[in-house]
Design an enzyme around this catalytic site. Structure first.
Site, PDB file in Angstrom:
ATOM      1  N   ARG A  86       0.818  -1.223   0.000  1.00  0.00           N
ATOM      2  CA  ARG A  86       0.000   0.000   0.000  1.00  0.00           C
ATOM      3  C   ARG A  86       0.854   1.277   0.000  1.00  0.00           C
ATOM      4  O   ARG A  86       0.397   2.336   0.405  1.00  0.00           O
ATOM      5  CB  ARG A  86      -0.981   0.004   1.181  1.00  0.00           C
ATOM      6  CG  ARG A  86      -1.987  -1.133   1.119  1.00  0.00           C
ATOM      7  CD  ARG A  86      -3.039  -1.020   2.199  1.00  0.00           C
ATOM      8  NE  ARG A  86      -4.048  -2.062   2.053  1.00  0.00           N
ATOM      9  CZ  ARG A  86      -3.954  -3.291   2.572  1.00  0.00           C
ATOM     10  NH1 ARG A  86      -2.879  -3.604   3.287  1.00  0.00           N
ATOM     11  NH2 ARG A  86      -4.916  -4.168   2.398  1.00  0.00           N
TER      12      ARG A  86
ATOM     13  N   LYS B 116       2.299  11.333 -11.337  1.00  0.00           N
ATOM     14  CA  LYS B 116       1.448  10.437 -12.116  1.00  0.00           C
ATOM     15  C   LYS B 116       2.210   9.149 -12.422  1.00  0.00           C
ATOM     16  O   LYS B 116       3.362   9.183 -12.843  1.00  0.00           O
ATOM     17  CB  LYS B 116       1.040  11.078 -13.437  1.00  0.00           C
ATOM     18  CG  LYS B 116      -0.162  11.995 -13.360  1.00  0.00           C
ATOM     19  CD  LYS B 116      -0.578  12.379 -14.775  1.00  0.00           C
ATOM     20  CE  LYS B 116      -1.799  13.268 -14.799  1.00  0.00           C
ATOM     21  NZ  LYS B 116      -2.186  13.612 -16.182  1.00  0.00           N
TER      22      LYS B 116
ATOM     23  N   GLU C  80       7.825  17.758 -25.453  1.00  0.00           N
ATOM     24  CA  GLU C  80       7.203  18.031 -24.155  1.00  0.00           C
ATOM     25  C   GLU C  80       7.614  19.404 -23.616  1.00  0.00           C
ATOM     26  O   GLU C  80       6.835  20.072 -22.936  1.00  0.00           O
ATOM     27  CB  GLU C  80       7.560  16.942 -23.142  1.00  0.00           C
ATOM     28  CG  GLU C  80       6.888  15.607 -23.392  1.00  0.00           C
ATOM     29  CD  GLU C  80       5.425  15.582 -22.969  1.00  0.00           C
ATOM     30  OE1 GLU C  80       4.938  16.589 -22.403  1.00  0.00           O
ATOM     31  OE2 GLU C  80       4.763  14.555 -23.196  1.00  0.00           O
TER      32      GLU C  80
ATOM     33  N   LYS D   8       5.540  23.138 -14.429  1.00  0.00           N
ATOM     34  CA  LYS D   8       4.744  21.970 -14.053  1.00  0.00           C
ATOM     35  C   LYS D   8       4.523  21.932 -12.548  1.00  0.00           C
ATOM     36  O   LYS D   8       3.427  21.604 -12.083  1.00  0.00           O
ATOM     37  CB  LYS D   8       5.416  20.684 -14.530  1.00  0.00           C
ATOM     38  CG  LYS D   8       4.572  19.452 -14.227  1.00  0.00           C
ATOM     39  CD  LYS D   8       4.994  18.226 -14.990  1.00  0.00           C
ATOM     40  CE  LYS D   8       3.998  17.086 -14.732  1.00  0.00           C
ATOM     41  NZ  LYS D   8       4.330  15.861 -15.486  1.00  0.00           N
TER      42      LYS D   8
ATOM     43  N   GLU E  16      -5.494  16.510 -10.715  1.00  0.00           N
ATOM     44  CA  GLU E  16      -6.067  16.792 -12.032  1.00  0.00           C
ATOM     45  C   GLU E  16      -7.598  16.872 -12.014  1.00  0.00           C
ATOM     46  O   GLU E  16      -8.294  16.222 -12.791  1.00  0.00           O
ATOM     47  CB  GLU E  16      -5.619  15.739 -13.053  1.00  0.00           C
ATOM     48  CG  GLU E  16      -5.777  16.214 -14.494  1.00  0.00           C
ATOM     49  CD  GLU E  16      -5.182  15.250 -15.506  1.00  0.00           C
ATOM     50  OE1 GLU E  16      -5.908  14.874 -16.431  1.00  0.00           O
ATOM     51  OE2 GLU E  16      -4.010  14.871 -15.356  1.00  0.00           O
TER      52      GLU E  16
ATOM     53  N   ARG F 135      -4.791  21.207 -13.736  1.00  0.00           N
ATOM     54  CA  ARG F 135      -3.712  20.320 -14.194  1.00  0.00           C
ATOM     55  C   ARG F 135      -3.976  19.733 -15.576  1.00  0.00           C
ATOM     56  O   ARG F 135      -3.056  19.260 -16.248  1.00  0.00           O
ATOM     57  CB  ARG F 135      -3.481  19.203 -13.166  1.00  0.00           C
ATOM     58  CG  ARG F 135      -2.262  18.349 -13.501  1.00  0.00           C
ATOM     59  CD  ARG F 135      -1.815  17.455 -12.380  1.00  0.00           C
ATOM     60  NE  ARG F 135      -0.717  16.606 -12.805  1.00  0.00           N
ATOM     61  CZ  ARG F 135      -0.009  15.824 -12.008  1.00  0.00           C
ATOM     62  NH1 ARG F 135      -0.284  15.784 -10.724  1.00  0.00           N
ATOM     63  NH2 ARG F 135       0.971  15.086 -12.487  1.00  0.00           N
TER      64      ARG F 135
ATOM     65  N   ASN G 116      -2.072  18.380 -20.315  1.00  0.00           N
ATOM     66  CA  ASN G 116      -2.428  17.401 -21.338  1.00  0.00           C
ATOM     67  C   ASN G 116      -2.509  18.020 -22.739  1.00  0.00           C
ATOM     68  O   ASN G 116      -3.036  17.391 -23.660  1.00  0.00           O
ATOM     69  CB  ASN G 116      -3.775  16.752 -21.000  1.00  0.00           C
ATOM     70  CG  ASN G 116      -3.698  15.895 -19.759  1.00  0.00           C
ATOM     71  OD1 ASN G 116      -2.740  15.161 -19.551  1.00  0.00           O
ATOM     72  ND2 ASN G 116      -4.707  16.001 -18.902  1.00  0.00           N
TER      73      ASN G 116
ATOM     74  N   HIS H 179      -2.003  15.798 -25.600  1.00  0.00           N
ATOM     75  CA  HIS H 179      -1.965  14.409 -25.145  1.00  0.00           C
ATOM     76  C   HIS H 179      -3.214  13.600 -25.488  1.00  0.00           C
ATOM     77  O   HIS H 179      -3.117  12.384 -25.660  1.00  0.00           O
ATOM     78  CB  HIS H 179      -1.724  14.365 -23.632  1.00  0.00           C
ATOM     79  CG  HIS H 179      -0.301  14.594 -23.254  1.00  0.00           C
ATOM     80  ND1 HIS H 179       0.357  15.771 -23.545  1.00  0.00           N
ATOM     81  CD2 HIS H 179       0.602  13.812 -22.619  1.00  0.00           C
ATOM     82  CE1 HIS H 179       1.599  15.692 -23.093  1.00  0.00           C
ATOM     83  NE2 HIS H 179       1.770  14.510 -22.539  1.00  0.00           N
TER      84      HIS H 179
ATOM     85  N   HIS I 154      -2.412  10.030 -27.155  1.00  0.00           N
ATOM     86  CA  HIS I 154      -2.709   8.706 -26.607  1.00  0.00           C
ATOM     87  C   HIS I 154      -3.516   7.869 -27.592  1.00  0.00           C
ATOM     88  O   HIS I 154      -3.338   6.650 -27.683  1.00  0.00           O
ATOM     89  CB  HIS I 154      -3.458   8.847 -25.281  1.00  0.00           C
ATOM     90  CG  HIS I 154      -2.599   9.361 -24.173  1.00  0.00           C
ATOM     91  ND1 HIS I 154      -3.104   9.758 -22.958  1.00  0.00           N
ATOM     92  CD2 HIS I 154      -1.263   9.552 -24.090  1.00  0.00           C
ATOM     93  CE1 HIS I 154      -2.120  10.167 -22.181  1.00  0.00           C
ATOM     94  NE2 HIS I 154      -0.994  10.052 -22.851  1.00  0.00           N
TER      95      HIS I 154
ATOM     96  N   HIS J 290       6.419   8.705 -27.475  1.00  0.00           N
ATOM     97  CA  HIS J 290       5.327   9.462 -26.876  1.00  0.00           C
ATOM     98  C   HIS J 290       5.362  10.926 -27.315  1.00  0.00           C
ATOM     99  O   HIS J 290       4.338  11.495 -27.713  1.00  0.00           O
ATOM    100  CB  HIS J 290       5.420   9.370 -25.354  1.00  0.00           C
ATOM    101  CG  HIS J 290       4.398  10.184 -24.642  1.00  0.00           C
ATOM    102  ND1 HIS J 290       3.042   9.971 -24.782  1.00  0.00           N
ATOM    103  CD2 HIS J 290       4.524  11.233 -23.785  1.00  0.00           C
ATOM    104  CE1 HIS J 290       2.377  10.842 -24.035  1.00  0.00           C
ATOM    105  NE2 HIS J 290       3.247  11.625 -23.433  1.00  0.00           N
TER     106      HIS J 290
END
Length: 363
Positions: A121, A143, A185, A226, A236, A240, A244, A247, A251, A264
């Site tokens: 955990r 993330k 990026e 960032k 997010e 936030r 993206n 993005h 994706h 990417h």
């Protein structure tokens, strides 16, 4: 000189050390609260370059360390690899005082971070990014994510590292495509959040590796922007989403082509082109700024690909979608972002075709 960017998140705050010599801070950081053991997660290429160096640093610092090496590339972001990593940790008697160290690019960081967040955990986690993309994006903000056949990063957690050490000389060993992927990026941050960074990159004649960019400067600037966003919206729920930019479509491109076909950042670059074209129509982005932003994107090489017709199916599965609409990040000006719900997400695919057409006409 090492530059430091702080991410302020109350008891989960941490620093990002950037520049030549940043790795020298790793052992002193660990010495302040020595872990019961460290598992160093890396990939085959990075291990061959830096594995012995980092392993030796840890051993000399009195740390019990296990090296765990995965194949290079997106296929390592899978449930299978997460299970194998967690079982190795269990077999090695790693307890809650242990630490997972990610040494590598975004794939390694995502895999290691996700495993760290779910094993027992949650155990301690440190990032040592070795690619430009990881330094400016995936190692910062907490993330984690793995891929499933239905889409990229659809399974993941928010789990902050306790420190990030970005040794910029590592970038000298990058393949050109990996450099370009990371540079996309940086441009994402510049167009959506930082006009000053945009103007600086626009002013540099040669954006290739070793071509004149102040690497520590662009990494620090991207991380600082960032960090500001993450401090205001860690999970997010609103702001936030600006990170993206490009993005949503990226994706879709990655998933529809098959993970690993495009880097990417290459897919993000195409996603930004589509977002810029839509921004002219939906956010009144001035044509002059559209042209400038597009020109900067086009200075970063990206391979020609044919996006399959079924790509539109992935838009509805995007983790940023709500109901039938997708929250697209657009811009009304350089550095001025807007988040716009698209009732017709396929408009992004049409906009990409229009952006490419503009590009061909300019040639």
């Amino acid at each position: 000189m090492v530059q430091i960017v702080n991410v302020g998140l109350d008891d989960r705050s941490y620093s990002i050390q950037i520049g030549p010599g940043s790795w020298d801070g790793l052992v002193p950081h660990l010495a302040a609260s020595l872990p019961t053991g460290v598992i160093m997660v890396t990939d085959e290429r990075v291990d061959s370059l830096y594995g012995e160096t980092v392993h030796g640093m840890l051993v000399r610092g009195g740390v019990r360390v296990l090296r765990y090496v995965v194949p290079e590339g997106e296929p390592s972001k899978s449930f299978e690899k997460v299970e194998a990593l967690c079982r190795t940790m269990a077999a090695s008697d790693m307890d809650r005082g242990s630490l997972v160290l990610a040494l590598g690019g975004g794939v390694v960081g995502d895999l290691a971070g996700f495993a760290a967040s779910v094993y027992l955990r949650g155990v301690r986690f440190v990032q040592m990014p070795t690619t430009l993309l990881a330094m400016v994006d995936s190692s910062v903000g907490g993330k984690t994510g793995i891929n499933i056949p239905e889409g990229k990063n659809l399974v993941g957690t928010f789990y902050q590292p306790e420190a990030v050490f970005a040794e910029t000389p590592c970038l000298s060993t990058l393949e050109t495509r990996d450099w370009d992927s990371g540079l996309a990026e940086v441009v994402k941050i510049a167009i959506a959040l930082d006009e000053e960074l945009f103007r600086y990159m626009e002013s540099v004649d040669d954006l290739s590796p070793g071509g004149g960019l102040d690497v520590a400067r662009i990494v620090a600037a991207a991380c600082a922007r960032k960090a500001e966003v993450v401090e205001l919206d860690e999970r997010e729920t609103g702001l936030r989403r600006v990170l993206n930019f490009g993005h949503t479509l990226a994706h879709v491109i990655e998933a529809s082509l098959g993970f690993g076909v495009m880097r990417h950042g290459e897919a993000v670059l195409l996603g930004m082109g589509a977002a810029l074209r839509l921004s002219v129509d939906l956010c009144s982005l001035p044509e002059e700024q559209y042209a400038r932003a597009s020109a900067l994107l086009r200075r970063i090489p990206t391979p020609e690909v044919t996006i399959p017709d079924e790509a539109a199916l992935y838009l509805s599965r995007d983790k940023k979608s709500v109901g039938s609409s997708v929250h697209a990040v657009l811009v009304s000006g350089i550095g001025q972002h807007r988040i716009v719900p698209l009732e017709d997400p396929a408009a992004l695919l049409r906009a990409l075709k229009e952006w490419k057409k503009d590009w061909q006409e300019e040639k």
